[in-house]
Design a protein around this motif. Structure first.
Motif, mmCIF file in Angstrom:
data_model
loop_
_atom_site.group_PDB
_atom_site.id
_atom_site.type_symbol
_atom_site.label_atom_id
_atom_site.label_comp_id
_atom_site.label_asym_id
_atom_site.label_seq_id
_atom_site.Cartn_x
_atom_site.Cartn_y
_atom_site.Cartn_z
ATOM 1 N N GLU A 59 1.150 -1.588 0.004
ATOM 2 C CA GLU A 59 -0.052 -0.224 0.314
ATOM 3 C C GLU A 59 0.755 1.200 0.280
ATOM 4 O OE1 GLU A 59 -3.046 0.427 2.562
ATOM 5 O OE2 GLU A 59 -3.611 -1.623 2.537
ATOM 6 N N ILE A 60 1.917 1.453 0.717
ATOM 7 C CA ILE A 60 2.462 2.738 1.107
ATOM 8 C C ILE A 60 3.553 2.554 -0.373
ATOM 9 C CG2 ILE A 60 4.796 3.151 1.423
ATOM 10 C CD1 ILE A 60 4.335 2.161 4.409
ATOM 11 N N ARG A 61 3.806 1.384 -0.892
ATOM 12 C CA ARG A 61 4.464 1.207 -2.744
ATOM 13 C C ARG A 61 3.453 2.193 -3.673
ATOM 14 N NH1 ARG A 61 7.801 -3.959 -2.139
ATOM 15 N NH2 ARG A 61 9.338 -3.597 -0.582
ATOM 16 N N ALA A 62 2.746 2.333 -3.369
ATOM 17 C CA ALA A 62 1.626 2.367 -5.342
ATOM 18 C C ALA A 62 1.304 3.229 -4.528
ATOM 19 C CB ALA A 62 0.251 1.345 -3.825
ATOM 20 N N GLU A 63 0.810 4.010 -3.192
ATOM 21 C CA GLU A 63 0.081 5.539 -2.833
ATOM 22 C C GLU A 63 1.804 6.677 -3.041
ATOM 23 O OE1 GLU A 63 -2.170 7.146 -2.214
ATOM 24 O OE2 GLU A 63 -2.708 5.233 -1.738
ATOM 25 N N ALA A 64 3.297 6.375 -2.971
ATOM 26 C CA ALA A 64 4.550 6.707 -3.080
ATOM 27 C C ALA A 64 4.472 6.792 -5.445
ATOM 28 C CB ALA A 64 5.774 5.884 -2.920
ATOM 29 N N ILE A 65 3.633 5.577 -5.719
ATOM 30 C CA ILE A 65 3.506 5.731 -7.133
ATOM 31 C C ILE A 65 2.498 6.729 -7.769
ATOM 32 C CG2 ILE A 65 3.285 4.340 -9.253
ATOM 33 C CD1 ILE A 65 4.175 2.036 -7.665
#
Length: 68
Positions: A59-65
């Motif tokens: 989820e953190i990676r998806a938000e960063a992208i």
């Protein structure tokens, strides 16, 4: 004594499900590290991972992208 002299470090790891161990509160891993600097100074770190760690990281990676 070796820890207090800075000659050694100590690490202990507890893993959920290892040797029949059941960690509480959805914990997956707990790790304790001790590094001595002198007879009166040491650094202790306690780290832990919950069972949903991989999902949280995704989820953190998806938000960063999305923020790019």
């Amino acid at each position: 004594m070796a820890i207090s002299r800075g000659e050694a470090t100590y690490t202990m790891t507890w893993l959920d499900g290892e040797n029949g161990m059941v960690l509480p509160n959805e914990l997956k891993k707990v790790e304790l590290n001790v590094m001595g600097f002198s007879p009166t100074q040491a650094l202790l770190t306690l780290t832990y991972k919950f069972k949903n760690y991989d999902g949280c990281l995704s989820e953190i990676r998806a938000e960063a992208i999305k923020s790019l």
